[in-house]
Write a protein that holds these residues in place. Structure first.
Motif, short mmCIF file in Angstrom:
data_model
loop_
_atom_site.label_atom_id
_atom_site.label_comp_id
_atom_site.label_asym_id
_atom_site.label_seq_id
_atom_site.Cartn_x
_atom_site.Cartn_y
_atom_site.Cartn_z
N ASP A 1 -1.17 -0.59 6.13
CA ASP A 1 -1.56 -0.07 7.45
C ASP A 1 -3.02 -0.41 7.73
O ASP A 1 -3.53 -0.16 8.81
CB ASP A 1 -1.40 1.46 7.49
N ASP B 1 0.87 -1.16 0.00
CA ASP B 1 0.00 0.00 0.00
C ASP B 1 0.92 1.23 0.00
O ASP B 1 2.15 1.10 0.17
CB ASP B 1 -0.86 -0.06 1.27
N ASP C 1 -0.25 4.93 1.29
CA ASP C 1 -0.48 5.92 2.36
C ASP C 1 -0.41 5.32 3.76
O ASP C 1 -1.09 4.34 4.07
CB ASP C 1 -1.84 6.61 2.12
#
Ligand SMILES: [Mg+2]
Length: 272
Positions: A202, A87, A89
């Protein structure tokens, strides 16, 4: 004379009543005003992201484990080339400055301002991220960036990644959101051609469709039943600022106001 005397009495009483009313209003205001859990809360979590050495330590920890697991994976022969899926961000780029920008105005995330932010290509990197992805590339492991940033954010995103020299930051390896926020189809497309050594994220939905738009209870159950995968195939970065852990509480209703979100959070918090 008498009338003037009574008039004075009445005026004095009115003055006292008004004073009392004002003071009780002030009291009510003082007791009812509280910090908004979302807007102000995100300033506080951004403070953690920007200032806490512990946050950096957690990121290093995640990327150190990722390095270890990648090395282990490279020892296992495969008919396909190895790749890692990550990922972007709050996994390798730090967007806390955007949260602060919004929080200072009493606002939460919204797509229009978010897009303005990503177009600036100003997000910093998370501790340990660049070193890890460069290491992966040095071992001929391709890196696929599967993000829910939208197609219109592609140029700014690539510029941000390239600015730091992230490997494979190109058209093919940046896979943005097209029709759905679920990353499953995009993961499967990569897995079709590559042996996926690791996934980094995250947000639990960065790892498996088991976590796509699930309730809080289902998320917990699925974490429990996949406990062995964390720190092994799934490398989790901490994100106290936002994520499905927050959205799940709102039943993924993205239209709630900051006040409604605040009430929802307060309604589930435990105290003693
Ligand atoms: Mg993320």
């Amino acid at each position: 004379m008498l009338n003037i005397f009574f008039m004075k009495k009445i005026l004095a009483s009115l003055f006292i009543i008004t004073l009392a009313a004002c003071s009780s209003q002030q009291k009510n205001t003082a007791t009812s005003v509280h910090t908004n859990m979302v807007a102000d809360g995100k300033l506080f979590t951004a403070f953690f992201q920007q200032r806490a050495a512990e946050y950096k330590a957690l990121c290093f920890q995640a990327y150190n484990i990722a390095t270890l697991r990648l090395d282990q994976s490279l020892q296992v022969p495969s008919s396909k080339s190895k790749a890692v899926i990550t990922d972007i961000d709050e996994t390798l780029l730090d967007n806390s400055a955007y949260s602060v920008h919004q929080g200072l105005q009493g606002k939460d995330y919204d797509l229009a301002t978010w897009t303005e932010w990503t177009a600036l290509s100003q997000a910093d990197t998370l501790a340990g991220a660049l070193t890890f992805f460069k290491y992966a590339a040095s071992r001929n492991v391709e890196v696929f960036y599967i993000t829910n940033r939208e197609e219109k954010e592609r140029v700014g995103t690539l510029r941000n990644l390239q600015k730091f020299g992230f490997p494979y930051a190109d058209e093919t390896h940046l896979i943005t959101k097209q029709t759905t926020s679920s990353k499953e189809a995009r993961r499967l497309a990569v897995a079709d051609k590559f042996d996926i050594a690791l996934l980094l994220g995250d947000n639990l939905a960065d790892f498996s469709m088991l976590f796509d738009k699930k309730t809080e209870v289902e998320r917990l159950q699925n974490v429990q039943s996949n406990a062995a995968a964390f720190g092994k195939k799934f490398i989790v970065l901490p994100n106290p600022n936002y994520g499905d852990w927050e959205s799940a509480l709102y039943q993924y209703n993205y239209k709630l106001s900051a006040v409604q979100k605040d009430s929802a959070i307060r309604s589930v918090l435990k105290s003693y």
